[in-house]
Motif scaffolding. Structure first.
Motif, mmCIF file in Angstrom:
data_model
loop_
_atom_site.group_PDB
_atom_site.id
_atom_site.type_symbol
_atom_site.label_atom_id
_atom_site.label_comp_id
_atom_site.label_asym_id
_atom_site.label_seq_id
_atom_site.Cartn_x
_atom_site.Cartn_y
_atom_site.Cartn_z
ATOM 1 N N GLY A 186 1.948 26.000 -20.414
ATOM 2 C CA GLY A 186 2.237 25.289 -19.168
ATOM 3 C C GLY A 186 1.178 25.516 -18.110
ATOM 4 O O GLY A 186 0.767 24.592 -17.404
ATOM 5 N N ARG B 119 12.287 15.423 -22.868
ATOM 6 C CA ARG B 119 11.607 14.400 -22.069
ATOM 7 C C ARG B 119 11.448 14.857 -20.623
ATOM 8 O O ARG B 119 10.532 14.415 -19.925
ATOM 9 N N SER B 120 12.329 15.727 -20.180
ATOM 10 C CA SER B 120 12.289 16.195 -18.791
ATOM 11 C C SER B 120 11.467 17.464 -18.616
ATOM 12 O O SER B 120 11.510 18.103 -17.556
ATOM 13 N N ALA B 121 10.718 17.867 -19.637
ATOM 14 C CA ALA B 121 9.958 19.123 -19.569
ATOM 15 C C ALA B 121 8.908 19.081 -18.456
ATOM 16 O O ALA B 121 8.354 18.029 -18.133
ATOM 17 N N HIS B 122 8.647 20.256 -17.881
ATOM 18 C CA HIS B 122 7.574 20.374 -16.892
ATOM 19 C C HIS B 122 6.792 21.652 -17.188
ATOM 20 O O HIS B 122 7.194 22.468 -18.033
ATOM 21 N N LYS B 123 5.688 21.853 -16.483
ATOM 22 C CA LYS B 123 4.781 22.946 -16.819
ATOM 23 C C LYS B 123 5.436 24.314 -16.723
ATOM 24 O O LYS B 123 5.057 25.247 -17.442
ATOM 25 N N GLY B 124 6.429 24.437 -15.867
ATOM 26 C CA GLY B 124 7.105 25.717 -15.723
ATOM 27 C C GLY B 124 7.937 26.104 -16.930
ATOM 28 O O GLY B 124 8.356 27.262 -17.051
ATOM 29 N N ASP B 125 8.178 25.158 -17.817
ATOM 30 C CA ASP B 125 8.976 25.425 -19.013
ATOM 31 C C ASP B 125 8.165 26.037 -20.144
ATOM 32 O O ASP B 125 8.749 26.467 -21.147
ATOM 33 N N HIS B 126 6.852 26.050 -20.032
ATOM 34 C CA HIS B 126 6.030 26.349 -21.200
ATOM 35 C C HIS B 126 5.089 27.535 -21.018
ATOM 36 O O HIS B 126 4.071 27.645 -21.690
ATOM 37 N N ARG C 102 9.556 18.613 -27.527
ATOM 38 C CA ARG C 102 9.835 18.941 -26.133
ATOM 39 C C ARG C 102 10.865 17.976 -25.553
ATOM 40 O O ARG C 102 10.950 16.817 -25.948
ATOM 41 N N GLN D 12 5.073 29.434 -25.184
ATOM 42 C CA GLN D 12 6.142 28.435 -25.363
ATOM 43 C C GLN D 12 7.305 28.970 -26.179
ATOM 44 O O GLN D 12 8.199 28.215 -26.574
#
Length: 225
Positions: free
Chosen positions: A52, A16-23, A14, A224
């Motif tokens: 996410g 490093r800047s991933a957030h729940k909306g990405d998954h 993933r 994902q």
């Protein structure tokens, strides 16, 4: 034969800047009266696999209890198909079947799900309902054990086990999408790829609820992409 090296290539790291909306957002539907554990196992597995967001649509009597023991799951009481509409709007993947049963409630929810265009993971009693009224689509994953596969193909469990490769091909040709015939040496079939074999299981998996967990894992991975 699936190997750890092959699978690792399909699971990138993933950002490093991933957030729940990405998954993605998994919606797990099931848990008729007396079967809340199945839908909890599936939803918890989706969340642990990295979905996410994970929601649950279940009987109203179960929703508050499930939220109290697993607060990361967004649990909703659903008594009629119309109660699903808002939840379907926000989901990116649906898993249906764990603890669903085959009552009028189950049939109503399953019919509503089949009207969507979302990717589906279909397991347990949703497979039994599908066997009663067969349908075909490209964007679902069917996860039968040999008994469910026999009902889907109108044969015996012995027929399935006699030639598991042939059985999974027939399932895929009849129902479309990806078919996963579970068992000792799980076989996986889609129209675009050669049949794959997963030999990573073990006898310790011969336990009630394991199929529900597998459903959640697959839904979490689908969410994902």
């Amino acid at each position: 034969r699936l190997t750890p090296q092959h699978i690792q290539r399909l699971l990138p790291s993933r950002l490093r800047s991933a957030h729940k909306g990405d998954h993605g957002h998994v919606l797990v539907i099931g848990g008729d009266h007396g079967m809340s554990g199945a839908v909890r196992l599936a939803a918890e597995a989706a969340a642990r696999t990295g979905s996410g967001l994970t929601s649950v649509a279940t009987r109203s009597a179960h929703a508050a209890f499930l939220s109290s023991v697993r607060p990361e799951l967004m649990c909703h009481g659903v008594e009629h198909a119309q109660d699903l509409h808002a939840l379907l709007h926000h989901a990116s993947v649906i898993a249906i079947g764990p603890g669903l049963g085959q009552s009028g409630w189950a049939r109503e929810l399953f019919a509503a799900v089949l009207e969507t265009h979302l990717p589906l993971v279909v397991d347990a009693d949703a497979l039994n309902l599908l066997a009663l009224e067969p349908a075909t689509r490209d964007n679902w994953v069917l996860t039968p054990h040999p008994g469910e596969a026999a009902r889907l193909l109108g044969c015996t469990t012995a027929d399935i086990q006699m030639d598991r490769f042939k059985a999974v091909q027939e399932l895929q040709q009849r129902y479309g999408g990806v078919c996963i015939l579970k068992g000792a040496g799980t076989v996986i079939c889609s129209a675009q790829q050669p049949i794959a074999v997963c030999d990573a299981g073990n006898p310790g998996m011969a336990s009630g609820g394991m199929g529900d967990v597998i459903t959640g894992v697959i839904a979490g991975l689908l969410a994902q992409k």
